[in-house]
Write a protein that holds these residues in place. Structure first.
Motif, PDB file in Angstrom:
ATOM      1  N   LEU A 198       0.834  -1.204   0.000  1.00  0.00           N
ATOM      2  CA  LEU A 198       0.000   0.000   0.000  1.00  0.00           C
ATOM      3  C   LEU A 198       0.868   1.252   0.000  1.00  0.00           C
ATOM      4  CD1 LEU A 198      -2.836   1.163   0.140  1.00  0.00           C
ATOM      5  CD2 LEU A 198      -2.772   0.916   2.622  1.00  0.00           C
ATOM      6  N   ASP A 199       1.891   1.251   0.829  1.00  0.00           N
ATOM      7  CA  ASP A 199       2.802   2.402   0.854  1.00  0.00           C
ATOM      8  C   ASP A 199       3.477   2.570  -0.495  1.00  0.00           C
ATOM      9  OD1 ASP A 199       3.952   2.095   4.310  1.00  0.00           O
ATOM     10  OD2 ASP A 199       2.291   3.186   3.412  1.00  0.00           O
ATOM     11  N   GLY A 200       3.914   1.455  -1.048  1.00  0.00           N
ATOM     12  CA  GLY A 200       4.559   1.520  -2.357  1.00  0.00           C
ATOM     13  C   GLY A 200       3.631   2.098  -3.408  1.00  0.00           C
ATOM     14  N   LEU A 201       2.381   1.678  -3.365  1.00  0.00           N
ATOM     15  CA  LEU A 201       1.400   2.186  -4.325  1.00  0.00           C
ATOM     16  C   LEU A 201       1.190   3.682  -4.148  1.00  0.00           C
ATOM     17  CD1 LEU A 201      -0.737   1.561  -6.485  1.00  0.00           C
ATOM     18  CD2 LEU A 201      -2.369   1.136  -4.638  1.00  0.00           C
ATOM     19  N   ILE A 202       1.085   4.127  -2.918  1.00  0.00           N
ATOM     20  CA  ILE A 202       0.877   5.562  -2.658  1.00  0.00           C
ATOM     21  C   ILE A 202       2.075   6.363  -3.151  1.00  0.00           C
ATOM     22  CG2 ILE A 202       0.688   7.310  -0.828  1.00  0.00           C
ATOM     23  CD1 ILE A 202      -1.034   5.319   0.728  1.00  0.00           C
ATOM     24  N   ILE A 203       3.269   5.847  -2.909  1.00  0.00           N
ATOM     25  CA  ILE A 203       4.477   6.564  -3.340  1.00  0.00           C
ATOM     26  C   ILE A 203       4.518   6.651  -4.861  1.00  0.00           C
ATOM     27  CG2 ILE A 203       7.004   6.425  -3.430  1.00  0.00           C
ATOM     28  CD1 ILE A 203       6.859   5.298  -0.532  1.00  0.00           C
ATOM     29  N   ILE A 204       4.193   5.540  -5.523  1.00  0.00           N
ATOM     30  CA  ILE A 204       4.188   5.554  -6.993  1.00  0.00           C
ATOM     31  C   ILE A 204       3.133   6.531  -7.507  1.00  0.00           C
ATOM     32  CG2 ILE A 204       3.610   4.154  -9.033  1.00  0.00           C
ATOM     33  CD1 ILE A 204       4.991   1.802  -7.542  1.00  0.00           C
ATOM     34  N   LEU A 205       1.963   6.506  -6.897  1.00  0.00           N
ATOM     35  CA  LEU A 205       0.905   7.436  -7.315  1.00  0.00           C
ATOM     36  C   LEU A 205       1.336   8.884  -7.118  1.00  0.00           C
ATOM     37  CD1 LEU A 205      -2.344   5.714  -5.969  1.00  0.00           C
ATOM     38  CD2 LEU A 205      -1.734   6.129  -8.360  1.00  0.00           C
ATOM     39  N   ALA A 206       2.023   9.131  -6.014  1.00  0.00           N
ATOM     40  CA  ALA A 206       2.482  10.500  -5.746  1.00  0.00           C
ATOM     41  C   ALA A 206       3.503  10.939  -6.795  1.00  0.00           C
ATOM     42  CB  ALA A 206       3.089  10.596  -4.345  1.00  0.00           C
ATOM     43  N   ILE A 207       4.414  10.042  -7.133  1.00  0.00           N
ATOM     44  CA  ILE A 207       5.416  10.376  -8.161  1.00  0.00           C
ATOM     45  C   ILE A 207       4.714  10.673  -9.481  1.00  0.00           C
ATOM     46  CG2 ILE A 207       7.323   9.437  -9.536  1.00  0.00           C
ATOM     47  CD1 ILE A 207       8.209   7.935  -6.973  1.00  0.00           C
ATOM     48  N   CYS A 208       3.738   9.834  -9.826  1.00  0.00           N
ATOM     49  CA  CYS A 208       2.979  10.059 -11.069  1.00  0.00           C
ATOM     50  C   CYS A 208       2.243  11.396 -11.009  1.00  0.00           C
ATOM     51  CB  CYS A 208       1.966   8.940 -11.295  1.00  0.00           C
ATOM     52  SG  CYS A 208       2.738   7.365 -11.679  1.00  0.00           S
ATOM     53  N   PHE A 209       1.713  11.700  -9.853  1.00  0.00           N
ATOM     54  CA  PHE A 209       0.978  12.960  -9.676  1.00  0.00           C
ATOM     55  C   PHE A 209       1.901  14.150  -9.918  1.00  0.00           C
ATOM     56  CE2 PHE A 209      -1.986  15.957  -8.178  1.00  0.00           C
ATOM     57  CZ  PHE A 209      -1.429  16.726  -7.165  1.00  0.00           C
ATOM     58  N   PHE A 210       3.103  14.107  -9.316  1.00  0.00           N
ATOM     59  CA  PHE A 210       4.041  15.215  -9.498  1.00  0.00           C
ATOM     60  C   PHE A 210       4.470  15.319 -10.966  1.00  0.00           C
ATOM     61  CE2 PHE A 210       4.134  16.684  -5.355  1.00  0.00           C
ATOM     62  CZ  PHE A 210       4.437  15.709  -4.422  1.00  0.00           C
ATOM     63  N   ALA A 211       4.716  14.161 -11.587  1.00  0.00           N
ATOM     64  CA  ALA A 211       5.120  14.183 -12.999  1.00  0.00           C
ATOM     65  C   ALA A 211       3.993  14.752 -13.861  1.00  0.00           C
ATOM     66  CB  ALA A 211       5.472  12.769 -13.460  1.00  0.00           C
ATOM     67  N   PHE A 212       2.762  14.373 -13.535  1.00  0.00           N
ATOM     68  CA  PHE A 212       1.598  14.879 -14.265  1.00  0.00           C
ATOM     69  C   PHE A 212       1.484  16.392 -14.124  1.00  0.00           C
ATOM     70  CE2 PHE A 212      -2.576  15.386 -15.850  1.00  0.00           C
ATOM     71  CZ  PHE A 212      -3.311  16.105 -14.925  1.00  0.00           C
ATOM     72  N   LEU A 213       1.689  16.895 -12.903  1.00  0.00           N
ATOM     73  CA  LEU A 213       1.590  18.343 -12.676  1.00  0.00           C
ATOM     74  C   LEU A 213       2.644  19.082 -13.498  1.00  0.00           C
ATOM     75  CD1 LEU A 213       0.957  18.884  -8.836  1.00  0.00           C
ATOM     76  CD2 LEU A 213      -0.658  19.053 -10.726  1.00  0.00           C
ATOM     77  N   ASP A 214       3.847  18.529 -13.522  1.00  0.00           N
ATOM     78  CA  ASP A 214       4.936  19.185 -14.234  1.00  0.00           C
ATOM     79  C   ASP A 214       4.627  19.229 -15.727  1.00  0.00           C
ATOM     80  OD1 ASP A 214       8.445  18.867 -14.765  1.00  0.00           O
ATOM     81  OD2 ASP A 214       7.407  20.479 -13.725  1.00  0.00           O
ATOM     82  N   GLN A 215       4.157  18.106 -16.250  1.00  0.00           N
ATOM     83  CA  GLN A 215       3.854  18.028 -17.679  1.00  0.00           C
ATOM     84  C   GLN A 215       2.688  18.954 -18.030  1.00  0.00           C
ATOM     85  OE1 GLN A 215       5.822  16.528 -19.813  1.00  0.00           O
ATOM     86  NE2 GLN A 215       4.495  17.465 -21.334  1.00  0.00           N
ATOM     87  N   ARG A 216       1.722  18.988 -17.147  1.00  0.00           N
ATOM     88  CA  ARG A 216       0.555  19.860 -17.350  1.00  0.00           C
ATOM     89  C   ARG A 216       0.978  21.327 -17.408  1.00  0.00           C
ATOM     90  NH1 ARG A 216      -5.239  19.647 -15.011  1.00  0.00           N
ATOM     91  NH2 ARG A 216      -5.538  21.782 -14.284  1.00  0.00           N
ATOM     92  N   ALA A 217       1.939  21.680 -16.548  1.00  0.00           N
ATOM     93  CA  ALA A 217       2.424  23.067 -16.540  1.00  0.00           C
ATOM     94  C   ALA A 217       3.094  23.398 -17.871  1.00  0.00           C
ATOM     95  CB  ALA A 217       3.415  23.276 -15.391  1.00  0.00           C
ATOM     96  N   LEU A 218       3.933  22.484 -18.354  1.00  0.00           N
ATOM     97  CA  LEU A 218       4.624  22.734 -19.623  1.00  0.00           C
ATOM     98  C   LEU A 218       3.617  22.864 -20.761  1.00  0.00           C
ATOM     99  CD1 LEU A 218       7.656  20.273 -19.294  1.00  0.00           C
ATOM    100  CD2 LEU A 218       7.572  22.696 -18.794  1.00  0.00           C
ATOM    101  N   SER A 219       2.570  22.049 -20.707  1.00  0.00           N
ATOM    102  CA  SER A 219       1.552  22.097 -21.774  1.00  0.00           C
ATOM    103  C   SER A 219       0.734  23.375 -21.731  1.00  0.00           C
ATOM    104  CB  SER A 219       0.582  20.917 -21.646  1.00  0.00           C
ATOM    105  OG  SER A 219       1.278  19.721 -21.585  1.00  0.00           O
ATOM    106  N   ALA A 220       0.664  23.994 -20.545  1.00  0.00           N
ATOM    107  CA  ALA A 220      -0.166  25.200 -20.405  1.00  0.00           C
ATOM    108  C   ALA A 220       0.484  26.407 -21.084  1.00  0.00           C
ATOM    109  CB  ALA A 220      -0.398  25.501 -18.931  1.00  0.00           C
ATOM    110  N   ARG A 221       1.792  26.347 -21.256  1.00  0.00           N
ATOM    111  CA  ARG A 221       2.484  27.505 -21.844  1.00  0.00           C
ATOM    112  C   ARG A 221       2.118  27.639 -23.311  1.00  0.00           C
ATOM    113  NH1 ARG A 221       8.431  25.891 -19.391  1.00  0.00           N
ATOM    114  NH2 ARG A 221       7.787  25.947 -17.202  1.00  0.00           N
ATOM    115  N   LYS A 222       1.891  28.888 -23.734  1.00  0.00           N
ATOM    116  CA  LYS A 222       1.552  29.126 -25.145  1.00  0.00           C
ATOM    117  C   LYS A 222       2.510  30.165 -25.709  1.00  0.00           C
ATOM    118  CE  LYS A 222      -3.414  28.139 -24.904  1.00  0.00           C
ATOM    119  NZ  LYS A 222      -3.766  28.195 -23.490  1.00  0.00           N
TER     120      LYS A 222
END
Lengths: 423, 243
Positions: free
Chosen positions: B12-36
């Motif tokens: 469960l901890d491993g899953l939460i950590i992986i989800l958190a890493i994915c979440f941070f990566a998603f946020l970063d990618q989303r930010a880059l995509s927002a730039r125009k």
């Protein structure tokens, strides 16, 4: 009947919460908005809809904008309720949470009733939770986090520890006061087998560390970061986010309020429990002057340091986990504020006073139990502080200038002719 | 027989950590995509330069380019970051308080000294690199060095304009800036008589991915003279002919 109610702590906490709500909500529509609150309304909409960083109290994290925006949406606009409902509800519910936290720790009804009552009627807490500011929200989330953390530790329940982490992440996303109880809870979680006699948890230390890292590091960081999604959506990378947090910490440290606040109001946390201190807000609204003075009930606040001394003495004798936890939360919430060299105003006290009241309630109930103070003395004290809070209530509701008996206080704090304050 | 409790908890901890890493990566990618920023057309080595008359006209040029979350390299002797707080945002209006589009309110107060600040408030610009003429940088150096809001190393100061990261430097000290940028060149930058070809060469090395150029004639600045505008025009010609 009343004895039955008194013995049912759920009923008493509920009644106190309703009283807290009444004190914080009474006349709220007639309380004009401060300049800061006007800016907060605009900031909330602009942050949530465009990711634009807050103009007011900008050196703090942005959860307040989320809360104000949501309460505005639910209320159909930034009416007095739409603007302040989040703060009022958080302030009222803090009374409930403090009651339950105290009861969870010490299983003592008198103690928990006292702690909750002190917070319920505290004029400073009332004043600040009648405004759309982050102080009441922060205290509420800290109390919720501590309640979840304590039960997570005692019951060895990892879900409650995850919840505690999320709540501390939110508390810190409101104001960084949330970091201190967060750190205490994280340490208590990891060291629980060493700190709690006859600890019944089954996790070994490596598993404890992993669970602790997940609950108290990964989850709160993710929740904290999530609050900044509107800002990140402006194209800011996570690297820029981290750099910006560092800058905010520096700005927070260098922050100064107006010249009026710096010269006329208390700027040192050591003064809070030593003599009466206050924060003042002034507004000229539709041709009429209003003065709001957030000042604690000093007859309650003055008990804090002696109670801390008493509690420490008892803890050194008994070494109980619960008392140690309560003392640690207070010390780690308050002492960093004592040690900082930046100006610190008493509106930061809501993140500290619940634990001050908890310790005072502890000391009073223990002295009552040992016969050192009589029940009658306690009753007289409670009636006196209630009267004082009642007399100070107009200070908290922007009616300070309407009561002549408050003139000695309003003359001290009226900022007429001074620069307006911003927090 | 089920898994031992500890294994479930580790999973469960491993899953939460992986989800958190994915979440941070998603946020970063989303930010880059927002730039125009403007795209370069296929085979296009440079983007056309926009020529405007005043500093505040740059804001309109940015809007026409469709900028959002852009990093700007700003060659001028002024910062154009004068703080502007519209009166509407603090006026004690009666309840219910208005929740208006702040972008429109800010734009009503646009002028040649605050346009870049307003661009950061409305989201057109996310970060600024101000390149000052050498003489102006030397004049401002001591004030910047003594300002606790800035960190500095040699000829580079780093700080923030509210929530927008900003650097202040000279063209000589301008570090290589990866990622797409928009460049403003104001006629007033040529106050020291810098050679436009040298300026272009330095910019090209420091900013390999220029997606927009705005040339500002600053006709509303009395200190900007004909020679400076001629240098700006030369810069514009060199930019057009750049391969």
């Amino acid at each position: 009947m009343s004895r039955k109610v008194f013995e049912n702590h759920h009923a008493v906490f509920l009644l106190m919460t309703l009283l807290a709500f009444a004190l914080r909500a009474w006349g709220i529509s007639g309380q004009p908005p401060f300049e800061d609150e006007v800016a907060i309304a605009h900031s909330a909409t602009d942050y949530m809809e465009h990711g634009s960083w807050s103009l007011v109290m900008w050196e703090h994290p942005q959860l307040r904008n989320v809360v104000v925006y949501l309460s505005g949406k639910i209320s159909g606009g930034y009416t007095a309720w739409g603007l302040r409902a989040g703060s009022i509800l958080c302030g009222s519910m803090s009374v409930l949470l403090l009651g339950y936290l105290t009861y969870s720790l010490f299983k003592n009804r008198t103690m928990s009733y006292l702690a909750a009552f002190f917070l319920c009627i505290d004029p400073l807490h009332i004043a600040l939770t009648r405004q759309a500011v982050q102080e009441g929200i922060t205290a509420f989330l800290i109390l919720a986090g501590l309640l979840a953390a304590y039960h997570g530790i005692k019951k060895d329940n990892i879900s409650l520890s995850y919840l505690a982490g999320a709540l501390f992440g939110l508390a810190s996303a409101s104001k960084w006061h949330g970091l201190f109880p967060w750190a205490v809870s994280a340490a208590a979680y990891v060291l629980a087998p060493l700190l709690i006699q006859d600890y019944k948890g089954t996790r070994n230390m490596p598993l404890r560390l992993l669970n602790g890292a997940t609950a108290y590091l990964v989850i709160p960081l993710a929740v904290y970061t999530a609050v900044f999604i509107p800002w990140l959506d402006r194209g800011h990378s996570l690297g820029e986010f981290v750099d910006f947090q560092t800058y905010l910490v520096k700005s927070n440290y260098l922050h100064r309020a107006s010249p009026y606040a710096e010269t006329h109001l208390s700027i040192r946390a050591y003064q809070w429990f030593v003599w009466p201190t206050a924060w003042a807000d002034f507004v000229l609204y539709q041709g009429k002057a209003y003065l709001d003075i957030a000042m604690g009930n000093f007859l309650v606040w003055v008990l804090t340091l002696p109670s801390l001394y008493y509690a420490l003495k008892r803890w050194l004798e008994e070494k109980g986990f619960e008392l140690g936890f309560a003392i640690a939360v207070f010390i780690f919430s308050y002492f960093p504020l004592l040690l900082t060299s930046r100006s610190l105003y008493v509106f930061s006290a809501p993140a500290v006073i619940p634990f001050a009241f908890l310790l005072s309630a502890y000391a009073i109930s223990q002295l009552l139990k040992s016969g050192a103070i009589a029940r009658r003395t306690l009753v007289i004290y409670l009636v006196t502080i209630s009267l004082v809070s009642a007399l100070l209530y107009p200070l908290s509701t922007m009616q300070a200038l309407e009561y002549s008996y408050l003139k000695p206080i309003t003359d001290l704090y009226s900022p007429e002719g001074h620069d307006r304050s911003t927090r | 027989m089920g898994m031992p409790k500890s294994r479930v908890q580790v999973a469960l901890d491993g899953l939460i950590i992986i989800l958190a890493i994915c979440f941070f990566a998603f946020l970063d990618q989303r930010a880059l995509s927002a730039r125009k920023l403007p795209r370069k057309e296929a085979g296009q080595s440079t983007v056309p330069a926009h020529l405007v008359d005043t500093q505040q006209d740059v804001y309109d040029a940015y809007q026409k380019m469709g900028l959002f979350g852009a990093r700007v390299v700003h060659l001028n002797r002024f910062f154009n970051l004068q703080e502007y707080v519209p009166r509407e945002l603090t006026r004690p209006d009666p309840f219910p308080l208005p929740a208006v589009d702040q972008g429109r309110i800010y734009e009503r107060g646009l002028d040649s000294h605050n346009w870049l600040y307003i661009a950061t408030r409305t989201g057109l610009v996310r970060s600024i690199i101000t390149v000052l003429p050498d003489s102006v940088f030397r004049l401002r150096y001591n004030d910047l060095r003594d300002n606790p809001d800035y960190s500095h190393r040699q000829n580079l100061f780093k700080g923030y304009a509210y929530d927008a990261p900003r650097s202040i430097t000279t063209l000589d000290a301008l570090h290589r800036t990866e990622g797409p940028v928009v460049v403003n060149v104001d006629a007033g930058y040529f106050i020291d008589g810098s050679d436009p070809a040298w300026v272009l060469s330095k910019l090209g090395k420091a900013c390999p991915d220029i997606r927009g150029v705005v040339l500002v004639r600053s006709i509303d600045e009395p200190d900007v003279d004909r020679k400076m505008r001629e240098k700006l025009d030369t810069f514009g010609e060199l930019w057009k002919g750049r391969k």
